[in-house]
Design an enzyme around this catalytic site. Structure first.
Site, PDB file in Angstrom:
ATOM      1  N   SER A 149       0.861  -1.194   0.000  1.00  0.00           N
ATOM      2  CA  SER A 149       0.000   0.000   0.000  1.00  0.00           C
ATOM      3  C   SER A 149       0.891   1.237   0.000  1.00  0.00           C
ATOM      4  O   SER A 149       2.073   1.166   0.383  1.00  0.00           O
ATOM      5  CB  SER A 149      -0.860  -0.004   1.270  1.00  0.00           C
ATOM      6  OG  SER A 149      -1.518   1.235   1.441  1.00  0.00           O
ATOM      7  N   TYR A 162      -1.782  -0.277  10.607  1.00  0.00           N
ATOM      8  CA  TYR A 162      -1.820  -0.640   9.178  1.00  0.00           C
ATOM      9  C   TYR A 162      -0.487  -0.271   8.511  1.00  0.00           C
ATOM     10  O   TYR A 162       0.084  -1.062   7.763  1.00  0.00           O
ATOM     11  CB  TYR A 162      -2.994   0.096   8.531  1.00  0.00           C
ATOM     12  CG  TYR A 162      -3.281  -0.265   7.088  1.00  0.00           C
ATOM     13  CD1 TYR A 162      -3.899  -1.473   6.762  1.00  0.00           C
ATOM     14  CD2 TYR A 162      -2.972   0.603   6.045  1.00  0.00           C
ATOM     15  CE1 TYR A 162      -4.188  -1.801   5.442  1.00  0.00           C
ATOM     16  CE2 TYR A 162      -3.257   0.290   4.724  1.00  0.00           C
ATOM     17  CZ  TYR A 162      -3.870  -0.910   4.420  1.00  0.00           C
ATOM     18  OH  TYR A 162      -4.154  -1.232   3.111  1.00  0.00           O
TER      19      TYR A 162
HETATM   20  P1  NAD Z   1     -11.492  -5.662   0.858  1.00  0.00           P
HETATM   21  O1  NAD Z   1     -11.882  -5.497   2.276  1.00  0.00           O
HETATM   22  O2  NAD Z   1     -12.529  -5.541  -0.187  1.00  0.00           O
HETATM   23  O3  NAD Z   1     -10.733  -7.038   0.617  1.00  0.00           O
HETATM   24  C1  NAD Z   1      -9.885  -7.608   1.555  1.00  0.00           C
HETATM   25  C2  NAD Z   1     -10.055  -9.088   1.455  1.00  0.00           C
HETATM   26  O4  NAD Z   1      -9.179  -9.737   2.381  1.00  0.00           O
HETATM   27  C3  NAD Z   1     -11.480  -9.514   1.797  1.00  0.00           C
HETATM   28  O5  NAD Z   1     -11.902 -10.425   0.807  1.00  0.00           O
HETATM   29  C4  NAD Z   1     -11.315 -10.174   3.148  1.00  0.00           C
HETATM   30  O6  NAD Z   1     -12.274 -11.207   3.385  1.00  0.00           O
HETATM   31  C5  NAD Z   1      -9.909 -10.734   3.007  1.00  0.00           C
HETATM   32  N1  NAD Z   1      -9.348 -11.069   4.301  1.00  0.00           N
HETATM   33  C6  NAD Z   1      -9.171 -10.251   5.364  1.00  0.00           C
HETATM   34  N2  NAD Z   1      -8.671 -10.946   6.389  1.00  0.00           N
HETATM   35  C7  NAD Z   1      -8.521 -12.216   5.955  1.00  0.00           C
HETATM   36  C8  NAD Z   1      -8.064 -13.414   6.555  1.00  0.00           C
HETATM   37  N3  NAD Z   1      -7.657 -13.442   7.815  1.00  0.00           N
HETATM   38  N4  NAD Z   1      -8.036 -14.546   5.811  1.00  0.00           N
HETATM   39  C9  NAD Z   1      -8.449 -14.535   4.530  1.00  0.00           C
HETATM   40  N5  NAD Z   1      -8.906 -13.441   3.908  1.00  0.00           N
HETATM   41  C10 NAD Z   1      -8.948 -12.307   4.634  1.00  0.00           C
HETATM   42  O7  NAD Z   1     -10.345  -4.594   0.631  1.00  0.00           O
HETATM   43  P2  NAD Z   1      -9.382  -4.350  -0.617  1.00  0.00           P
HETATM   44  O8  NAD Z   1      -9.225  -2.890  -0.685  1.00  0.00           O
HETATM   45  O9  NAD Z   1      -9.814  -5.088  -1.811  1.00  0.00           O
HETATM   46  O10 NAD Z   1      -8.024  -4.933  -0.035  1.00  0.00           O
HETATM   47  C11 NAD Z   1      -7.205  -5.859  -0.723  1.00  0.00           C
HETATM   48  C12 NAD Z   1      -5.754  -5.570  -0.378  1.00  0.00           C
HETATM   49  O11 NAD Z   1      -5.380  -4.310  -0.940  1.00  0.00           O
HETATM   50  C13 NAD Z   1      -5.478  -5.471   1.118  1.00  0.00           C
HETATM   51  O12 NAD Z   1      -4.244  -6.082   1.420  1.00  0.00           O
HETATM   52  C14 NAD Z   1      -5.381  -3.980   1.359  1.00  0.00           C
HETATM   53  O13 NAD Z   1      -4.587  -3.665   2.485  1.00  0.00           O
HETATM   54  C15 NAD Z   1      -4.739  -3.544   0.059  1.00  0.00           C
HETATM   55  N6  NAD Z   1      -4.883  -2.135  -0.289  1.00  0.00           N
HETATM   56  C16 NAD Z   1      -6.119  -1.561  -0.301  1.00  0.00           C
HETATM   57  C17 NAD Z   1      -6.234  -0.215  -0.616  1.00  0.00           C
HETATM   58  C18 NAD Z   1      -7.563   0.481  -0.603  1.00  0.00           C
HETATM   59  O14 NAD Z   1      -7.583   1.725  -0.572  1.00  0.00           O
HETATM   60  N7  NAD Z   1      -8.692  -0.225  -0.643  1.00  0.00           N
HETATM   61  C19 NAD Z   1      -5.077   0.533  -0.936  1.00  0.00           C
HETATM   62  C20 NAD Z   1      -3.847  -0.094  -0.933  1.00  0.00           C
HETATM   63  C21 NAD Z   1      -3.759  -1.430  -0.611  1.00  0.00           C
END
Ligand code: NAD
Length: 247
Positions: A149, A162
């Site tokens: 991220s 985070y």
């Molecule tokens: P999201 O909440 O839609 O997806 C996260 C996914 O991770 C979900 O499907 C959730 O069920 C799964 N998850 C969480 N804990 C888990 C566990 N213990 N075991 C298995 N699965 C688990 O959010 P997203 O934005 O799609 O996030 C995906 C990745 O991208 C994450 O690592 C997040 O940190 C990263 N990210 C997100 C953003 C943003 O702004 N949304 C920005 C940069 C990075």
């Protein structure tokens, strides 16, 4: 190469293990990688979300199977990867995408919450990667994408846990890239800025302009590009930001 006849994928470029596949960036990445010809092992905790992702992949003629698994159940991960390879075939890639955020001033953050964020966003990445590496090596190489991220390279007040997890993930991912390079395993550290996904649903809905964030499909597009680079090339790190001013 996968052959596409009438829009259907008839052969596979191999299996990609994708965590956090039940929504957000994970779902968009599953669909994009399936469209590019990969078979997806969809790993996630939420059965209904996994079923929706599976449906979305199948709707475009892609091949996938869902595996319900909490990535912090470390002892289960060896069996998970074995079962993926047995059911779906040659594992050629891993996208460590599962992750979550808890916001709080560090002074007040319960240590159990801090440790939970580190467990999902950092320790679980290592635990699953350790299980997948032997399969990639057996294949003669592969691709690992670690979803870090912008919070892995910059800090933000309230986001200390985070940020600590994502800074840690950047370090882990860079080190893995160095250690695995000679095995033909290409590791990418991907650092998106804000992406409009369910991650933001419980976090101060009024505080963020989601229309200015990246779409999950844009992140997925970059993941496909990483996977389809020539084997002699690796995108080691990428920071992908919304152009319109959101973080
Ligand atoms: P999201 O909440 O839609 O997806 C996260 C996914 O991770 C979900 O499907 C959730 O069920 C799964 N998850 C969480 N804990 C888990 C566990 N213990 N075991 C298995 N699965 C688990 O959010 P997203 O934005 O799609 O996030 C995906 C990745 O991208 C994450 O690592 C997040 O940190 C990263 N990210 C997100 C953003 C943003 O702004 N949304 C920005 C940069 C990075």
């Amino acid at each position: 190469m996968a052959l596409k006849l009438g829009g259907r994928v008839t052969d596979s470029l191999g299996v990609v293990v994708l965590t956090g596949a039940s929504g957000g960036i994970g779902r968009a990445t599953a669909v994009a990688l399936a469209r590019a010809g990969f078979t997806l092992a969809l790993v996630g905790r939420a059965p209904s979300g996994l079923a929706q992702t599976l449906g979305a992949v199948q709707a475009i003629g892609g091949k996938a199977e869902a595996f319900e698994q909490d990535v912090t159940d470390y002892p289960e991960l060896e069996g998970l990867v074995h079962s993926i390879a047995t059911r779906l075939g040659t594992v050629v890639g891993l996208v460590n995408n599962a992750g979550f955020a808890m916001v709080s001033p560090l002074e007040q953050m319960p240590l159990a919450d801090f440790e939970r964020v580190l467990a999902v966003n950092l320790t679980a990445v290592l635990a699953l990667t350790q299980q997948v590496i032997p399969y990639l090596r057996a294949h003669g190489g592969g691709v690992i994408v670690n979803m870090a991220s912008i919070a892995g390279v910059r800090t933000f007040p309230q986001w200390g846990a985070y940020c600590a997890s994502k800074f840690g993930l950047v370090a882990l991912s860079r080190t893995l890239a160095q250690e695995l390079r000679l095995d033909g395993i290409r590791v990418t550290t991907l650092c998106p800025g804000a992406v409009d996904t369910p991650l933001w649903n419980d976090l101060d809905p009024a505080g963020y302009d989601r229309s200015r964030m990246l779409s999950p499909e844009t992140v997925a597009q970059l993941v496909v590009q990483i996977f389809t680079l020539p084997a002699q090339a690796v995108l080691e790190e990428a920071i992908l930001m919304p152009a319109g001013g959101a973080l």
